[in-house]
Design a protein around this motif. Structure first.
Motif, PDB file in Angstrom:
ATOM      1  N   VAL A 150       0.867  -1.185   0.000  1.00 36.29           N
ATOM      2  CA  VAL A 150       0.000   0.000   0.000  1.00 36.29           C
ATOM      3  C   VAL A 150       0.898   1.228   0.000  1.00 36.29           C
ATOM      4  CG1 VAL A 150      -1.850   1.228   1.193  1.00 36.29           C
ATOM      5  CG2 VAL A 150      -1.747  -1.269   1.295  1.00 36.29           C
ATOM      6  N   THR A 151       0.571   2.204  -0.832  1.00 36.89           N
ATOM      7  CA  THR A 151       1.454   3.366  -0.981  1.00 36.89           C
ATOM      8  C   THR A 151       0.710   4.671  -0.785  1.00 36.89           C
ATOM      9  OG1 THR A 151       1.074   3.563  -3.366  1.00 36.89           O
ATOM     10  CG2 THR A 151       2.843   2.084  -2.649  1.00 36.89           C
ATOM     11  N   ARG A 152       1.502   5.707  -0.614  1.00 38.63           N
ATOM     12  CA  ARG A 152       1.005   7.083  -0.565  1.00 38.63           C
ATOM     13  C   ARG A 152       2.113   7.971  -1.103  1.00 38.63           C
ATOM     14  NH1 ARG A 152      -0.437   9.775   5.190  1.00 38.63           N
ATOM     15  NH2 ARG A 152       0.468  11.800   4.714  1.00 38.63           N
ATOM     16  N   ASN A 153       1.750   9.021  -1.797  1.00 34.57           N
ATOM     17  CA  ASN A 153       2.720   9.942  -2.417  1.00 34.57           C
ATOM     18  C   ASN A 153       3.533   9.260  -3.522  1.00 34.57           C
ATOM     19  OD1 ASN A 153       1.867  11.897  -0.608  1.00 34.57           O
ATOM     20  ND2 ASN A 153       3.540  11.534   0.830  1.00 34.57           N
ATOM     21  N   ILE A 154       2.987   8.215  -4.098  1.00 31.76           N
ATOM     22  CA  ILE A 154       3.658   7.487  -5.179  1.00 31.76           C
ATOM     23  C   ILE A 154       2.640   7.250  -6.295  1.00 31.76           C
ATOM     24  CG2 ILE A 154       4.836   5.349  -5.850  1.00 31.76           C
ATOM     25  CD1 ILE A 154       5.753   5.047  -2.971  1.00 31.76           C
ATOM     26  N   ASP A 155       3.044   7.486  -7.525  1.00 24.59           N
ATOM     27  CA  ASP A 155       2.172   7.222  -8.663  1.00 24.59           C
ATOM     28  C   ASP A 155       2.092   5.707  -8.895  1.00 24.59           C
ATOM     29  OD1 ASP A 155       0.744   7.104 -10.968  1.00 24.59           O
ATOM     30  OD2 ASP A 155       2.197   8.181 -12.221  1.00 24.59           O
ATOM     31  N   ALA A 508     -14.307   4.743   0.767  1.00 20.98           N
ATOM     32  CA  ALA A 508     -13.103   4.393   0.006  1.00 20.98           C
ATOM     33  C   ALA A 508     -12.323   3.297   0.720  1.00 20.98           C
ATOM     34  CB  ALA A 508     -12.229   5.626  -0.181  1.00 20.98           C
ATOM     35  N   ASP A 509     -11.817   2.331  -0.062  1.00 22.24           N
ATOM     36  CA  ASP A 509     -10.946   1.307   0.506  1.00 22.24           C
ATOM     37  C   ASP A 509      -9.488   1.670   0.226  1.00 22.24           C
ATOM     38  OD1 ASP A 509     -10.701   0.827  -2.185  1.00 22.24           O
ATOM     39  OD2 ASP A 509     -11.410  -1.239  -2.128  1.00 22.24           O
ATOM     40  N   GLN A 510      -8.557   0.775   0.569  1.00 27.17           N
ATOM     41  CA  GLN A 510      -7.142   1.093   0.431  1.00 27.17           C
ATOM     42  C   GLN A 510      -6.756   1.364  -1.021  1.00 27.17           C
ATOM     43  OE1 GLN A 510      -4.778   1.721   2.443  1.00 27.17           O
ATOM     44  NE2 GLN A 510      -5.475   1.048   4.445  1.00 27.17           N
ATOM     45  N   VAL A 511      -7.329   0.612  -1.950  1.00 26.60           N
ATOM     46  CA  VAL A 511      -6.980   0.808  -3.358  1.00 26.60           C
ATOM     47  C   VAL A 511      -7.430   2.182  -3.836  1.00 26.60           C
ATOM     48  CG1 VAL A 511      -7.491   0.020  -5.705  1.00 26.60           C
ATOM     49  CG2 VAL A 511      -6.935  -1.638  -3.924  1.00 26.60           C
ATOM     50  N   GLU A 512      -8.635   2.576  -3.479  1.00 29.79           N
ATOM     51  CA  GLU A 512      -9.123   3.897  -3.877  1.00 29.79           C
ATOM     52  C   GLU A 512      -8.300   5.003  -3.223  1.00 29.79           C
ATOM     53  OE1 GLU A 512     -13.240   6.556  -3.689  1.00 29.79           O
ATOM     54  OE2 GLU A 512     -13.348   4.366  -3.576  1.00 29.79           O
ATOM     55  N   ARG A 513      -7.870   4.785  -1.988  1.00 25.25           N
ATOM     56  CA  ARG A 513      -7.041   5.796  -1.320  1.00 25.25           C
ATOM     57  C   ARG A 513      -5.669   5.901  -1.979  1.00 25.25           C
ATOM     58  NH1 ARG A 513      -8.443   5.340   5.174  1.00 25.25           N
ATOM     59  NH2 ARG A 513     -10.700   5.445   4.924  1.00 25.25           N
ATOM     60  N   MET A 514      -5.133   4.775  -2.410  1.00 24.52           N
ATOM     61  CA  MET A 514      -3.868   4.832  -3.145  1.00 24.52           C
ATOM     62  C   MET A 514      -4.022   5.676  -4.411  1.00 24.52           C
ATOM     63  SD  MET A 514      -2.397   0.935  -2.878  1.00 24.52           S
ATOM     64  CE  MET A 514      -1.149   1.229  -4.138  1.00 24.52           C
ATOM     65  N   LEU A 515      -5.181   5.531  -5.060  1.00 25.34           N
ATOM     66  CA  LEU A 515      -5.447   6.304  -6.270  1.00 25.34           C
ATOM     67  C   LEU A 515      -5.555   7.787  -5.951  1.00 25.34           C
ATOM     68  CD1 LEU A 515      -6.123   6.151  -9.310  1.00 25.34           C
ATOM     69  CD2 LEU A 515      -8.540   5.904  -8.658  1.00 25.34           C
ATOM     70  N   ALA A 516      -6.198   8.112  -4.811  1.00 31.02           N
ATOM     71  CA  ALA A 516      -6.372   9.520  -4.438  1.00 31.02           C
ATOM     72  C   ALA A 516      -5.090  10.127  -3.877  1.00 31.02           C
ATOM     73  CB  ALA A 516      -7.497   9.647  -3.406  1.00 31.02           C
ATOM     74  N   GLN A 517      -4.242   9.305  -3.229  1.00 29.91           N
ATOM     75  CA  GLN A 517      -3.012   9.807  -2.610  1.00 29.91           C
ATOM     76  C   GLN A 517      -1.820   9.484  -3.492  1.00 29.91           C
ATOM     77  OE1 GLN A 517      -3.529   7.701   1.181  1.00 29.91           O
ATOM     78  NE2 GLN A 517      -3.977   9.642   2.158  1.00 29.91           N
ATOM     79  N   SER A 518      -1.871   9.954  -4.709  1.00 30.63           N
ATOM     80  CA  SER A 518      -0.797   9.690  -5.649  1.00 30.63           C
ATOM     81  C   SER A 518       0.353  10.667  -5.409  1.00 30.63           C
ATOM     82  CB  SER A 518      -1.336   9.804  -7.074  1.00 30.63           C
ATOM     83  OG  SER A 518      -0.371   9.400  -8.018  1.00 30.63           O
ATOM     84  N   ALA A 519       1.225  10.819  -6.395  1.00 34.11           N
ATOM     85  CA  ALA A 519       2.382  11.710  -6.248  1.00 34.11           C
ATOM     86  C   ALA A 519       1.919  13.124  -5.910  1.00 34.11           C
ATOM     87  CB  ALA A 519       3.191  11.708  -7.539  1.00 34.11           C
TER      88      ALA A 519
END
Length: 707
Positions: A150-155, A508-519
């Protein structure tokens, strides 16, 4: 002069007896019992009405049970857990509710309608079968959307991320009552109107809703609609590590309320001229870490974590100990430094677990002595003094209060795990201290309790609530202008929220949050720093003169409170160590079983403090000292203690922190060169020197992930 800590006295302070903690009591438990009794009573009344039969009572009991179900799901989730443990979960309750309605209809109806009722019962059975099918497919969808990284601030768009399915379809506790409501309502209407068409219509509508939900979820299982599988995600993560090439990271694992421990090291980490990364272990923690532009990676499973062994990561800093820390310590290619999340004289600041790290980074000489006296296995050669880089934001003492008001910050710590009465002053002294401060008309009180207050001892939580009520009551009775909304503060708040909050929807689940918390957008970190400073200035200016404040939100920060306070009252904790950076007077509450001389000897951080007893009798004299510096006999002791606890002012703490990172990175590179020669050439330096720059020169630039 600061008092050295004798070994026996240090040990005595750490071995105070454990006190039994009371069980939680009070109004919440009574409310839960009443709501649970209402649901059980409604079910019993429905059963009686079905067997009599009595149509009005049957409908009323059914309606009451549905209302109570809604109350439980909205406000009393704990009661639902109790029912589930008793094997009376939402499915059993809903089936029982509909079954009693059918029994009531059979008792109320005529013999020639048995065929109609049989068809309705069959429709209900199909509804429940579809509910089970929807649940099974929702589990499959959830598994496809549970990624190993799971990521954040990463495309991470290459992973085919997509918004989550509707939350209603993923939560069986909500789904069955909602989708089954038409059927239940139709059965109840038939009991009143004696017309089976109502029941047939309700059951049909529930069937259609269940089929629609099943179709929506099945579409998510199509190959083109699923996120990347585990193998694809791991390959992507390896490629990202190779492209970004991190050199230093922060490793953190803990509970939801402990995220602040990692938060205090985010800015010092971001200011390094390096490629930083944040490594987390709990999925929920990804969204709880404070706003930052540093890439965030959550690796829940140990095999995924072990992939870091072959990365360019050289150093991990650890702000806390956890059970999962031992897992990352197994990686031999990474050096580990324990930085803690604050320094105090409590046992947690010289925990024996610290010997597991390659180095222990402390603020000043006092912490080095603390480890030596505690004899927990940490060798002196592994202790590095780096100061406290976070304290650059704390402004120095500028003299006594300039206006008519003296601002006092009361920031007690929490009760801890061991039941020591001296851990927190909230229980034994908090109300007395607050009453004494509120009794002085020239005092403005800022009350900032520890986030974990009341999490272990219910007495601390109850005392905290009483303290807040005292402050609110004092504000209501104090004459002065009423706080008016500040348009500028609202604008700054909105702008900060836009930059720091992802704004994803509740479902939102983790996947959707990863999409919203991109670079992050370029320059976001600098904008947040600038706007935060403007927000704090506007916030303090917008408050009515003399109004007391209970500070529990992320803004204003603790250090912002330091800057407006003339005096700190706290407990033995890292708060007083940090406050020493300001040079302002401070007091510590002694609520344990030690006399004042013993208290000062046991805790070096108290050496330059005014010691307050639980009755708060010394508060008036303390305030007089703050207002008249010529009466302050502890000013020189504070300056000496500051040097001992926080180290010298030159070089700056951030420079010393950067130097410690570089030295440990160099040790990691040397270790790899000795043990893995084929990897030595792939490991980049922690930073690049520029012409004319010294070894501790820092820049605020961080290479982009694609650099």
């Amino acid at each position: 002069m600061p008092v050295s800590t004798p070994p026996r006295r240090l040990g005595a302070a750490f071995r105070r007896p454990r006190l039994p903690l009371p069980r939680p009591t009070g109004r919440p438990a009574v409310v839960q019992a009443l709501v649970a009794a209402a649901l059980v009573g409604a079910c019993a009344a429905q059963a009686v009405a079905a067997l009599l039969p009595h149509a009005p009572l049957l409908v009323a009991a059914t309606a009451l049970s549905l209302v109570v179900e809604g109350v439980l799901f909205r406000w009393q989730r704990g009661v639902l857990t109790v029912f589930a443990k008793a094997h009376a979960d939402v499915t059993v309750r809903h089936v029982l509710r509909d079954l009693l309605l059918v029994v009531g209809l059979l008792r109320l109806g005529e013999q020639h309608r048995e065929g109609e009722y049989a068809a309705i019962a069959a429709g209900l059975l199909v509804c429940y079968a579809l509910h089970c099918a929807v649940q099974a497919v929702s589990v499959l969808v959830r598994r496809t959307r549970t990624l190993p990284v799971v990521t954040r601030n990463i495309d991470a768009s290459a992973l085919r991320l997509s918004p989550a399915p509707p939350a209603l379809l993923r939560r069986p506790g909500h789904r069955l009552p909602v989708l089954g409501l038409p059927a239940t309502a139709g059965l109840a209407a038939t009991a009143v109107a004696d017309d089976t068409r109502w029941a047939a219509a309700g059951v049909t509508l529930s069937l259609l809703l269940a089929l629609a939900g099943l179709a929506v979820l099945l579409l998510r299982l199509l190959p083109g609609r699923r996120p990347a599988d585990e193998r694809e995600v791991l390959d992507w993560f390896d490629a990202w590590l190779q492209e970004y090439r991190p050199t230093v990271g922060l490793y953190f694992s803990g509970g939801a309320a402990s995220a602040y421990q990692a938060g205090m090291w985010l800015e010092p980490l971001a200011r390094l001229d390096a490629r930083p990364v944040i490594i987390l272990r709990e999925r929920f923690m990804v969204s709880r870490i404070a706003p930052t532009d540093i890439p965030v990676v959550c690796l829940p499973k140990v095999p995924t974590l072990m992939r870091l062994e072959h990365s360019t990561l050289q150093v991990l800093i650890h702000p806390s100990n956890s059970g999962k820390t031992s897992q990352v310590l197994r990686i031999p290619t990474i050096k580990h430094a324990f930085v803690n999340h604050g320094e105090s004289d409590k046992l947690s600041s010289c925990n024996p677990y610290a010997k597991a790290y390659d180095e222990v980074w402390v603020a000043g000489p006092a912490a080095r002595e603390r480890y030596a006296l505690a004899e927990v296995g940490v060798e002196d050669k592994d202790v590095v003094e780096i100061g406290r880089p976070q304290l650059d934001a704390v402004r120095p003492y500028a003299g006594p209060p300039a206006g008519p008001l003296t601002t006092v910050l009361y920031a007690p710590t929490w009760e801890g795990w061991d039941g020591n009465p001296g851990n927190t002053s909230v229980v034994a002294a908090g109300e007395n201290l607050v009453r004494a401060l509120l009794a002085d008309p020239g005092v403005r009180l800022l009350y900032k309790p520890h986030p974990l207050t009341g999490s272990v001892d219910p007495r601390a939580g109850a005392a905290d609530r009483r303290i807040r009520e005292l402050i609110h009551a004092a504000n209501r009775s104090r004459p002065g202008r009423v706080a008016e909304p500040s348009a500028e503060l609202a604008r700054l708040t909105a702008e900060l929220d836009r930059l720091t909050l992802s704004g994803f929807r509740a479902g939102a689940d983790q996947v959707e949050r990863m999409l919203a918390q991109s670079a992050p957008e370029p320059g976001r970190a600098e904008a947040v720093t600038r706007l935060t400073a403007a927000w704090e200035e506007t916030y303090w200016a917008s408050l009515p003169e003399g109004e007391h404040q209970v500070v529990t939100d992320a803004r204003p920060s603790l250090y912002a409170c330091f800057n407006v306070a003339d005096l700190l009252i706290s407990d033995v904790s890292s708060v007083i160590t940090d406050f020493l950076a300001s040079g302002k007077p401070y007091a510590v509450a002694n609520t344990g079983d030690l006399t004042e001389p013993e208290f000062r000897a046991a805790f070096p951080t108290v050496a330059a403090a005014t010691v307050l007893t639980p009755d708060a009798a010394g508060v008036p004299a303390l305030l007089d000292t703050v207002r008249h510096p010529e009466k302050d006999e502890l000013a020189q002791a504070r300056a000496e203690l500051k040097l001992r606890l926080l180290g010298p002012a030159v070089p700056a703490s951030q420079e010393r922190f950067a130097a410690a990172v570089e030295a440990l990175c160099a040790a990691a590179r040397e270790h790899r060169a000795r043990t893995c020669p084929h990897l030595a050439a792939e490991v980049p330096g922690q930073r690049r020197e520029t012409a004319g720059a010294g070894p501790a020169t820092l820049t605020a630039r961080r290479p982009s992930p694609g650099a």
